[in-house]
Write a protein that holds these residues in place. Structure first.
Motif, PDB file in Angstrom:
ATOM      1  N   VAL A  61      39.251  15.275  -9.525  1.00 48.10           N
ATOM      2  CA  VAL A  61      39.335  15.625 -10.931  1.00 48.10           C
ATOM      3  C   VAL A  61      40.340  14.670 -11.562  1.00 48.10           C
ATOM      4  O   VAL A  61      41.507  14.615 -11.149  1.00 48.10           O
ATOM      5  CB  VAL A  61      39.760  17.089 -11.126  1.00 48.10           C
ATOM      6  N   SER A  62      39.888  13.908 -12.534  1.00 47.48           N
ATOM      7  CA  SER A  62      40.660  12.789 -13.074  1.00 47.48           C
ATOM      8  C   SER A  62      40.776  12.913 -14.585  1.00 47.48           C
ATOM      9  O   SER A  62      39.842  13.370 -15.256  1.00 47.48           O
ATOM     10  CB  SER A  62      39.951  11.472 -12.705  1.00 47.48           C
ATOM     11  N   ALA A  63      41.933  12.491 -15.118  1.00 50.50           N
ATOM     12  CA  ALA A  63      42.117  12.478 -16.569  1.00 50.50           C
ATOM     13  C   ALA A  63      43.144  11.419 -16.949  1.00 50.50           C
ATOM     14  O   ALA A  63      44.254  11.404 -16.402  1.00 50.50           O
ATOM     15  CB  ALA A  63      42.557  13.851 -17.081  1.00 50.50           C
ATOM     16  N   ASN A  64      42.761  10.539 -17.834  1.00 57.52           N
ATOM     17  CA  ASN A  64      43.681   9.554 -18.432  1.00 57.52           C
ATOM     18  C   ASN A  64      44.376   8.692 -17.388  1.00 57.52           C
ATOM     19  O   ASN A  64      45.573   8.422 -17.497  1.00 57.52           O
ATOM     20  CB  ASN A  64      44.714  10.246 -19.324  1.00 57.52           C
ATOM     21  N   ASN A  65      43.635   8.251 -16.393  1.00 57.96           N
ATOM     22  CA  ASN A  65      44.186   7.355 -15.382  1.00 57.96           C
ATOM     23  C   ASN A  65      43.796   5.911 -15.683  1.00 57.96           C
ATOM     24  O   ASN A  65      42.744   5.653 -16.276  1.00 57.96           O
ATOM     25  CB  ASN A  65      43.675   7.734 -13.992  1.00 57.96           C
ATOM     26  N   VAL A  66      44.651   4.987 -15.251  1.00 60.79           N
ATOM     27  CA  VAL A  66      44.362   3.560 -15.353  1.00 60.79           C
ATOM     28  C   VAL A  66      44.488   2.982 -13.943  1.00 60.79           C
ATOM     29  O   VAL A  66      45.599   2.820 -13.431  1.00 60.79           O
ATOM     30  CB  VAL A  66      45.315   2.837 -16.322  1.00 60.79           C
ATOM     31  N   PHE A  67      43.368   2.711 -13.324  1.00 63.04           N
ATOM     32  CA  PHE A  67      43.330   2.241 -11.946  1.00 63.04           C
ATOM     33  C   PHE A  67      42.841   0.796 -11.919  1.00 63.04           C
ATOM     34  O   PHE A  67      41.627   0.540 -11.951  1.00 63.04           O
ATOM     35  CB  PHE A  67      42.396   3.096 -11.096  1.00 63.04           C
ATOM     36  N   ALA A  68      43.763  -0.153 -11.874  1.00 58.14           N
ATOM     37  CA  ALA A  68      43.360  -1.542 -11.669  1.00 58.14           C
ATOM     38  C   ALA A  68      42.761  -1.661 -10.276  1.00 58.14           C
ATOM     39  O   ALA A  68      43.348  -1.204  -9.301  1.00 58.14           O
ATOM     40  CB  ALA A  68      44.563  -2.469 -11.813  1.00 58.14           C
ATOM     41  N   GLY A  69      41.592  -2.255 -10.172  1.00 55.13           N
ATOM     42  CA  GLY A  69      40.921  -2.318  -8.886  1.00 55.13           C
ATOM     43  C   GLY A  69      40.002  -1.152  -8.628  1.00 55.13           C
ATOM     44  O   GLY A  69      39.235  -1.150  -7.671  1.00 55.13           O
ATOM     45  N   GLY A  70      40.075  -0.113  -9.465  1.00 59.42           N
ATOM     46  CA  GLY A  70      39.150   0.994  -9.370  1.00 59.42           C
ATOM     47  C   GLY A  70      39.319   1.837  -8.123  1.00 59.42           C
ATOM     48  O   GLY A  70      40.400   1.896  -7.525  1.00 59.42           O
ATOM     49  N   MET A  71      38.231   2.490  -7.721  1.00 60.01           N
ATOM     50  CA  MET A  71      38.237   3.396  -6.579  1.00 60.01           C
ATOM     51  C   MET A  71      37.192   2.952  -5.561  1.00 60.01           C
ATOM     52  O   MET A  71      36.145   2.417  -5.917  1.00 60.01           O
ATOM     53  CB  MET A  71      37.965   4.831  -7.036  1.00 60.01           C
ATOM     54  N   LYS A  72      37.485   3.236  -4.301  1.00 59.60           N
ATOM     55  CA  LYS A  72      36.582   2.884  -3.211  1.00 59.60           C
ATOM     56  C   LYS A  72      36.043   4.160  -2.568  1.00 59.60           C
ATOM     57  O   LYS A  72      36.812   5.081  -2.282  1.00 59.60           O
ATOM     58  CB  LYS A  72      37.321   2.041  -2.173  1.00 59.60           C
ATOM     59  N   ASN A  73      34.755   4.210  -2.352  1.00 60.63           N
ATOM     60  CA  ASN A  73      34.079   5.332  -1.713  1.00 60.63           C
ATOM     61  C   ASN A  73      34.140   6.614  -2.536  1.00 60.63           C
ATOM     62  O   ASN A  73      34.010   7.710  -1.992  1.00 60.63           O
ATOM     63  CB  ASN A  73      34.649   5.611  -0.314  1.00 60.63           C
ATOM     64  N   ALA A  74      34.359   6.510  -3.848  1.00 61.32           N
ATOM     65  CA  ALA A  74      34.367   7.706  -4.691  1.00 61.32           C
ATOM     66  C   ALA A  74      32.974   8.324  -4.715  1.00 61.32           C
ATOM     67  O   ALA A  74      31.967   7.619  -4.815  1.00 61.32           O
ATOM     68  CB  ALA A  74      34.806   7.355  -6.102  1.00 61.32           C
ATOM     69  N   GLN A  75      32.902   9.651  -4.632  1.00 58.11           N
ATOM     70  CA  GLN A  75      31.601  10.331  -4.602  1.00 58.11           C
ATOM     71  C   GLN A  75      31.421  11.256  -5.796  1.00 58.11           C
ATOM     72  O   GLN A  75      30.487  11.109  -6.562  1.00 58.11           O
ATOM     73  CB  GLN A  75      31.453  11.111  -3.296  1.00 58.11           C
ATOM     74  N   ARG A  76      32.326  12.214  -5.973  1.00 61.19           N
ATOM     75  CA  ARG A  76      32.170  13.170  -7.064  1.00 61.19           C
ATOM     76  C   ARG A  76      33.450  13.154  -7.888  1.00 61.19           C
ATOM     77  O   ARG A  76      34.433  13.811  -7.548  1.00 61.19           O
ATOM     78  CB  ARG A  76      31.868  14.564  -6.515  1.00 61.19           C
ATOM     79  N   VAL A  77      33.424  12.395  -8.948  1.00 62.27           N
ATOM     80  CA  VAL A  77      34.578  12.241  -9.832  1.00 62.27           C
ATOM     81  C   VAL A  77      34.264  12.952 -11.143  1.00 62.27           C
ATOM     82  O   VAL A  77      33.278  12.641 -11.816  1.00 62.27           O
ATOM     83  CB  VAL A  77      34.899  10.766 -10.093  1.00 62.27           C
ATOM     84  N   PHE A  78      35.130  13.905 -11.495  1.00 59.89           N
ATOM     85  CA  PHE A  78      34.972  14.657 -12.736  1.00 59.89           C
ATOM     86  C   PHE A  78      36.057  14.175 -13.703  1.00 59.89           C
ATOM     87  O   PHE A  78      37.249  14.387 -13.446  1.00 59.89           O
ATOM     88  CB  PHE A  78      35.114  16.158 -12.479  1.00 59.89           C
ATOM     89  N   ASP A  79      35.643  13.538 -14.771  1.00 62.79           N
ATOM     90  CA  ASP A  79      36.603  12.894 -15.669  1.00 62.79           C
ATOM     91  C   ASP A  79      36.827  13.743 -16.919  1.00 62.79           C
ATOM     92  O   ASP A  79      35.864  14.177 -17.568  1.00 62.79           O
ATOM     93  CB  ASP A  79      36.119  11.496 -16.068  1.00 62.79           C
ATOM     94  N   PHE A  80      38.114  13.969 -17.242  1.00 62.83           N
ATOM     95  CA  PHE A  80      38.471  14.751 -18.415  1.00 62.83           C
ATOM     96  C   PHE A  80      39.439  13.973 -19.308  1.00 62.83           C
ATOM     97  O   PHE A  80      40.348  14.547 -19.911  1.00 62.83           O
ATOM     98  CB  PHE A  80      39.078  16.095 -17.989  1.00 62.83           C
ATOM     99  N   SER A  81      39.260  12.683 -19.381  1.00 62.08           N
ATOM    100  CA  SER A  81      40.129  11.855 -20.216  1.00 62.08           C
ATOM    101  C   SER A  81      39.908  12.192 -21.690  1.00 62.08           C
ATOM    102  O   SER A  81      38.786  12.421 -22.140  1.00 62.08           O
ATOM    103  CB  SER A  81      39.828  10.373 -19.971  1.00 62.08           C
TER     104      SER A  81
END
Length: 772
Positions: free
Chosen positions: A347-367
């Motif tokens: 569960v993600s909100a208002n993140n800044v990830f340079a390089g992104g994510m690896k092997n992400a499967q179920r990401v719920f974004d609430f930005s």
């Protein structure tokens, strides 16, 4: 030439070390009941020298042995104390009544250093079986020989100890460890505040079951192998800075959910290596820069994760590394439920990830755009307080406040202690301290004191307090009255004391705190009222009544029952609280303030959390066990709807009652835990309750949840992990706890995240004012 080179190296090392922030120099006014290790005493002719050359082992050990074990204080004035053998303090007795409690070791910050010159791989200080004690203002230099600066062992529970304004340097194994050799012990509920950890194998090592609920705040970690490591323990880290951790800032294998909030890191290999087998990951408003591992800053396994308001950027030489990488670990296989639900859930909100994510499967974004300003933290932000001021509060960054001139109720005003009525001595000391201001303190030496008339505390910039939880006040006055009446002070600190049973009476209040029309600020620090491990809600304790928009209450640590009546317009922040019932009530319609706890441990309560009149409450981390009733949440449709936002670290199958309440209840990352590994938790509703209930990133450890199906309790779930109780089928569990529609729950999640953001900003404003 060798000696010259050694001197040059030492000087260059000193310059490099002291170019970085250090713990403060602390100019205490020495108290009448402190035992000065440099002063010879009648019981021996041993005194410490503190010149870095003489062997001060015997002098320090004699002082530790001779000081009263109930509230005594060993004082180390400025100096460099060389020791050649492990210092020991504590007891090997299992009986809790024989263990030292309320004991203190106090030094002068960076001007007081204990340095190791003994054999390799032995601890500098071994603590066994101590309770509610303090080590403040001491530097421990293990000289790259000692195994640890502090090794905490048994027997029995060793808990509620404070480490503040200390430095722990050059330990081969771990600077603080919760026992190299375990002796039927548990190390729980420690607080580590404004401490520096440097050049050690591990900074803090929580190594066993029941090494739980360690609060780490305002600390700095530099050049450690691993800054914070757990093996079955758990912790809550906030406002900490990390630099150049060789393996990781955090390596977690936790039994219960840890949380990491407003932490900054630069130049470490990893920020978080997460190996928890059956609890979630929580990261809020953390900022990581220059991480060096090609694998990623955060390595996360299959349990649910909540990460929000966080930025991650690799070192320039590591530009292709992911910010967050998901991977399966051996630890997750310890719990069969992980194999039933093996998806990575974030569960993600208002993140800044340079390089992104690896092997992400179920990401719920609430930005979304927050109504609160960003914290402004960067990867290089340090929180360490390096200077002190004599005041109750300050608006300057990196400054700690301590008391100034001392008005001693015994030495200066003739208090007797015991059953004598010391009201007059207290009143005279209060009058003098209020008139002086500038951080003056009414000081109550360790011991027991009787008060027969309510003490009125108001005024500006002064303290009322004792030597720690070895200072005890008892009320023998008129029935139903309060021992202390805190009446809208402009700035007042109440610190380091406790209230006992008032001669066995249950009436009255330990503290009654009321508001007014002018701006008011009150600091509570290490204050214990009635309610410790007894199921007696509202009996005595700390009562806050009719606080309004002008009133700010800030507690660093409190204990026992707390009652907030008609205080919903005030600003109330409790950093850490232990035991007793939390009771929030009142029909006042002005509810623009906040009543918030950053961490609370509540046990053996009935109930733990008691909310009436549709009031609101925020607890970012709440640990519970062994209570009679967990929640009693009450209200009615005629009052404004409320919102209860809880970060539930550990939840057992105890009754949860919703009686007429209207509003939202949100639990973030609850871990449903049962010692028999089989439990069913149940919500009950009555009297027209109407609740929107939401769980986010919850983990069920062979546990299940049941709730009414009549529409009074509208339950939704997102990012659930784990497995059901043995009485429920897996198919039914994953059907009833299935992920909700993001659109359906978006507003409620965002409202809860806003509550947590508001608490975070308040934490920075009150604990780290002016931070840039």
């Amino acid at each position: 030439m060798k000696n010259i080179n050694s001197i040059i190296f030492t000087l260059s090392l000193s310059v490099s070390l002291f170019a970085a922030p250090q713990i403060p120099s602390i100019p205490w006014e020495v108290r009448s009941d402190w035992m000065d290790v440099k002063t010879p005493h009648t019981w021996n002719n041993v005194k410490a020298v503190g010149d870095g050359v003489a062997d001060d082992t015997a002098a320090l050990q004699c002082a530790l042995a001779a000081v009263p074990h109930e509230g005594g204080t060993v004082y180390l004035p400025p100096g460099r104390y060389r020791i050649t053998e492990t210092l020991f303090y504590g007891t090997y007795q299992l009986d809790s009544t024989t263990r030292p409690r309320g004991f203190s070791i106090i030094g002068c910050g960076r001007d007081t250093t204990i340095v190791w010159d003994g054999p390799a791989d032995q601890p500098m200080l071994r603590l066994t079986g101590i309770l509610q004690s303090r080590i403040i203002g001491v530097q421990f230099d293990a000289a790259e020989k000692a195994s640890s600066c502090i090794d905490m062992g048994g027997p029995g529970f060793q808990s509620h100890n404070l480490f503040r304004h200390c430095a722990f340097m050059n330990a081969r194994q771990a600077a603080i460890m919760t026992s190299r050799v375990k002796i039927n012990t548990s190390c729980t509920e420690h607080r580590i505040e404004n401490c520096l950890f440097e050049n050690s194998g591990i900074g803090i090592f929580l190594s066993h079951f029941n090494d739980y609920d360690c609060v780490i705040s305002g600390c700095e970690f530099r050049d450690c192998g691993i800054a914070v490591r757990t093996n079955k323990g758990n912790f809550y880290a906030r406002d900490c800075h990390f630099e150049r951790s060789k393996t990781a800032d955090f390596q977690t294998f936790c039994e219960h959910t840890p949380s990491i909030r407003r932490c900054t890191s630069y130049g470490s290999a990893h920020f978080l290596l997460q190996e928890n087998p059956h609890c979630a990951t929580v990261v809020q408003d953390c900022h990581i820069g220059g991480f060096t591992s090609p694998d990623g800053a955060i390595l996360q396994n299959v349990v649910p994760a909540l990460i929000f308001d966080t930025s991650i950027k690799p070192a320039d030489s590591n530009v292709n590394a992911p910010a967050v990488a998901f991977r399966h670990t051996d630890t997750e296989k310890l719990v069969g439920g992980n194999m039933l639900n093996p998806d990575f859930k974030l569960v993600s909100a208002n993140n800044v990830f340079a390089g992104g994510m690896k092997n992400a499967q179920r990401v719920f974004d609430f930005s979304n755009a927050s109504q609160y300003p960003v914290s402004g933290l960067t990867p290089r932000t340090s929180f360490l307080k390096t200077e002190v001021a004599h005041a109750v509060r300050t608006d300057k960054p990196y400054v700690a406040v301590i008391p100034g001139k001392i008005f001693d109720v015994k030495r200066d005003y003739g208090a007797k202690g015991g059953e004598a009525d010391d009201t007059a001595a207290f009143q005279a000391a209060i009058t003098a301290a209020k008139a002086h201001g500038h951080g003056a303190m009414v000081y109550i030496p360790h011991g027991h004191y009787t008060v027969r008339q309510t003490l009125e505390l108001d005024g500006e910039d002064w303290y009322f307090g004792g030597s720690g939880l070895g200072t005890t006040l008892s009320w023998y006055g008129e029935e139903g009255h309060a021992l202390l009446h805190v009446n809208s002070p402009k700035s007042l600190g109440i610190i380091d004391l406790q209230f006992m049973r008032m001669g066995g009476r249950r009436d009255g209040k330990d503290v009654l705190h009321t508001g007014g029309a002018e701006d008011s600020y009150t600091l509570y620090d290490n204050v214990r009222g009635h309610g410790w491990l007894v199921a007696e809600p509202d009996v005595r304790g700390l009562h806050f009544e009719n606080l309004g928009p002008h009133d700010v209450v800030h507690s660093i640590a409190t204990y026992g029952n707390m009652v907030f009546k008609n205080c919903a317009a005030a600003t109330i922040l409790i950093d850490s609280h232990y035991e007793g019932t939390m009771h929030v009530k009142g029909e006042n319609p002005n509810r623009n303030g906040i009543t918030a706890f950053q961490f609370a441990l509540l046990e053996i309560c009935n109930p733990c959390i008691w909310v009436e009149d549709n009031n609101s409450l925020v607890m970012t981390d709440f640990y519970n066990e062994q209570c009679i009733t967990l929640y009693r949440i009450m209200g009615n449709a005629a009052l404004p709807s409320g919102r209860i936002s809880l970060g539930s670290i550990k939840v057992e199958n105890r009754p949860r009652i919703v009686d007429g309440y209207h509003g939202q209840i949100t639990l973030l990352y609850p871990q449903y835990y049962n010692n028999n590994l089989n439990g069913v938790a149940t919500w009950q509703t009555q009297n027209g309750a109407s609740v929107d209930y939401l769980e986010v990133a919850s983990y069920y450890y062979q546990h299940s949840l049941e709730w009414p199906q009549d529409g009074s309790f509208r339950a939704c779930f997102l990012a659930t992990g784990g497995s059901p109780a043995k009485t429920e089928t897996v198919e039914h569990f994953f059907h009833t706890h299935a992920d909700a529609s993001v659109d359906e729950i978006r507003a409620q999640i965002q409202a809860t995240l806003e509550d947590f953001r508001r608490v975070g900003l308040l934490d920075l404003q009150l604990n780290h004012p002016g931070l840039k």
